[in-house]
Design an enzyme around this catalytic site. Structure first.
Site, PDB file in Angstrom:
ATOM      1  N   GLY A   1      44.975  83.978  36.500  1.00  0.00           N
ATOM      2  CA  GLY A   1      45.944  82.901  36.328  1.00  0.00           C
ATOM      3  C   GLY A   1      45.497  81.800  37.390  1.00  0.00           C
ATOM      4  N   GLY A   2      45.145  80.560  36.906  1.00  0.00           N
ATOM      5  CA  GLY A   2      44.896  79.751  37.779  1.00  0.00           C
ATOM      6  C   GLY A   2      43.815  79.650  38.544  1.00  0.00           C
TER       7      GLY A   2
ATOM      8  CB  CYS B   1      50.851  87.230  24.410  1.00  0.00           C
ATOM      9  SG  CYS B   1      50.657  85.785  23.135  1.00  0.00           S
TER      10      CYS B   1
ATOM     11  N   GLY C   1      40.156  82.810  32.911  1.00  0.00           N
ATOM     12  CA  GLY C   1      40.347  82.523  31.535  1.00  0.00           C
ATOM     13  C   GLY C   1      39.882  81.148  31.076  1.00  0.00           C
ATOM     14  NE  ARG C   2      44.252  77.929  30.925  1.00  0.00           N
ATOM     15  CZ  ARG C   2      45.340  77.062  31.722  1.00  0.00           C
ATOM     16  NH1 ARG C   2      45.580  75.743  31.138  1.00  0.00           N
ATOM     17  NH2 ARG C   2      45.806  77.609  32.809  1.00  0.00           N
TER      18      ARG C   2
ATOM     19  CD  GLN D   1      45.103  91.323  25.463  1.00  0.00           C
ATOM     20  OE1 GLN D   1      45.223  90.418  24.657  1.00  0.00           O
ATOM     21  NE2 GLN D   1      45.417  91.465  26.940  1.00  0.00           N
TER      22      GLN D   1
ATOM     23  N   PRO E   1      41.138  87.728  27.963  1.00  0.00           N
ATOM     24  CG  PRO E   1      42.908  89.301  27.422  1.00  0.00           C
ATOM     25  CD  PRO E   1      41.979  89.138  28.490  1.00  0.00           C
ATOM     26  CG  MET E   2      41.473  83.152  27.044  1.00  0.00           C
ATOM     27  SD  MET E   2      40.696  81.821  27.589  1.00  0.00           S
ATOM     28  CE  MET E   2      39.196  82.660  27.606  1.00  0.00           C
TER      29      MET E   2
ATOM     30  CG  HIS F   1      48.771  85.178  33.816  1.00  0.00           C
ATOM     31  ND1 HIS F   1      48.678  84.487  32.656  1.00  0.00           N
ATOM     32  CD2 HIS F   1      49.190  83.998  34.781  1.00  0.00           C
ATOM     33  CE1 HIS F   1      48.657  83.086  32.782  1.00  0.00           C
ATOM     34  NE2 HIS F   1      48.707  82.714  34.202  1.00  0.00           N
TER      35      HIS F   1
END
Length: 331
Positions: free
Chosen positions: A212-213, A100, A233-234, A70, A17-18, A171
């Site tokens: 994460g990462g 967050c 994510g990104r 979420q 979720p972003m 995360h």
């Protein structure tokens, strides 16, 4: 103690979720790329669900399933009501944000700062689980500020599992509530994958997923040998074409090649525009689709510049694709 249900079937590959990114148009694109990836909404605050425009906030296309809502909040009753509304909208799972670190979220006393009150998180999860029949999961950090990640994560996990949580996404970084921006909190605190692996070893019967990462589907793949899920994510947003590599992890052929994805998104954009939307709502999520391939720069340029113009139509997607079509699918 609420009876523990079986954790979600593993392995799970998810797109994180972003906020401002994983809206319904983004999720529709990601679903064209993978039939198996679990998709998450942006975080939606419980108060917004209770009092806002629900169709705008929660509406999604049936093609997006499986999709997870979420929710952000810290009041058990409000979260329970919001979760029930999410279930009524047809979501497959409800996820509570405990990760967050933004100032706005902290001012509302939820998100990552809830790592400091694991008992409250447990009460929130218990209330949500009592209100819905679909799975309820938690997404958290390994700790915040000066917390020791060992006991901090274990304590949170103990409380939410006791409350009936169906899984925990971690995360693998601390969040620093003061002194770092949300962007810096995604990059500066060191990754500690070992801490997540230790949690899984401690709770082998509980669904534990890693975030994460992770820079690609291939980079995430080895963790599926030890954990129940991985989450990009990104990387998934910046290079969405990499999601074509998700379904083969399950020994399944990709749902579409990139030609099929572009055609599907042009049709989707056409319907969106006919319903009163704008082309940019869709194409802003597509600019990274051909990252690293010949013609990618021209693709990005045409979508970025052309989609904002008055009267822009879905044909722009096909015109931009003509710049990369001869080589993209063969690459």
């Amino acid at each position: 103690m609420m009876q523990k249900r079986q954790p979600a079937r593993a392995p799970v590959f998810a797109v994180a979720p972003m906020i401002d990114w994983t809206d319904r148009h983004c999720r529709y694109l990601h679903r064209q790329l993978s039939a198996r990836a679990r998709l998450f909404t942006e975080m939606v605050v419980d108060q917004a669900i209770l009092h806002g425009e629900r169709d705008r906030l929660l509406g999604f296309a049936s093609q997006e399933h499986p999709v997870v809502l979420q929710i952000g909040g810290s009041d058990p009753q409000r979260l329970a009501e919001a979760a029930a509304i999410g279930e009524a909208f047809g979501y497959d799972e409800i996820n509570l944000n405990v990760g967050c670190p933004s100032d706005r979220v902290q001012s509302g006393a939820f998100g990552a700062c809830l790592m400091l009150t694991p008992d409250l998180v447990g009460r929130c999860v218990a209330a949500m689980r009592a209100a819905v029949s679909i799975p309820v999961t938690v997404k958290c950090r390994i700790g915040v500020d000066d917390q020791d990640p060992g006991p901090a994560l274990d304590m949170l996990a103990d409380h939410v599992v006791e409350a009936g949580a169906d899984g925990i996404w971690v995360h693998a970084r601390k969040a620093w509530l003061k002194g770092l921006s949300p962007k810096e909190n995604r990059e500066i605190p060191p990754l500690d994958y070992g801490r997540v692996l230790a949690l899984k070893a401690r709770m082998p019967e509980v669904f534990i997923g890693l975030n994460g990462g992770l820079g690609s589907v291939e980079a995430a793949r080895p963790f599926l040998e030890h954990l129940d899920g991985v989450m990009l994510g990104r990387a998934a947003y910046g290079q969405p074409g990499d999601l074509l590599n998700v379904d083969p992890l399950y020994r399944e052929a990709p749902r579409h090649d990139l030609h099929g994805v572009v055609a599907a998104m042009a049709d989707y954009a056409r319907d969106h525009i006919e319903a009163g939307g704008r082309l940019i709502h869709v194409t802003r999520h597509m600019t990274g689709l051909f990252t690293g391939r010949p013609g990618a720069r021209r693709w990005r340029q045409m979508l970025s510049e052309g989609a904002t113009r008055p009267g822009a139509t879905a044909d722009l997607i096909l015109e931009a694709y003509a710049c990369v079509e001869p080589t993209a699918d063969a690459a």
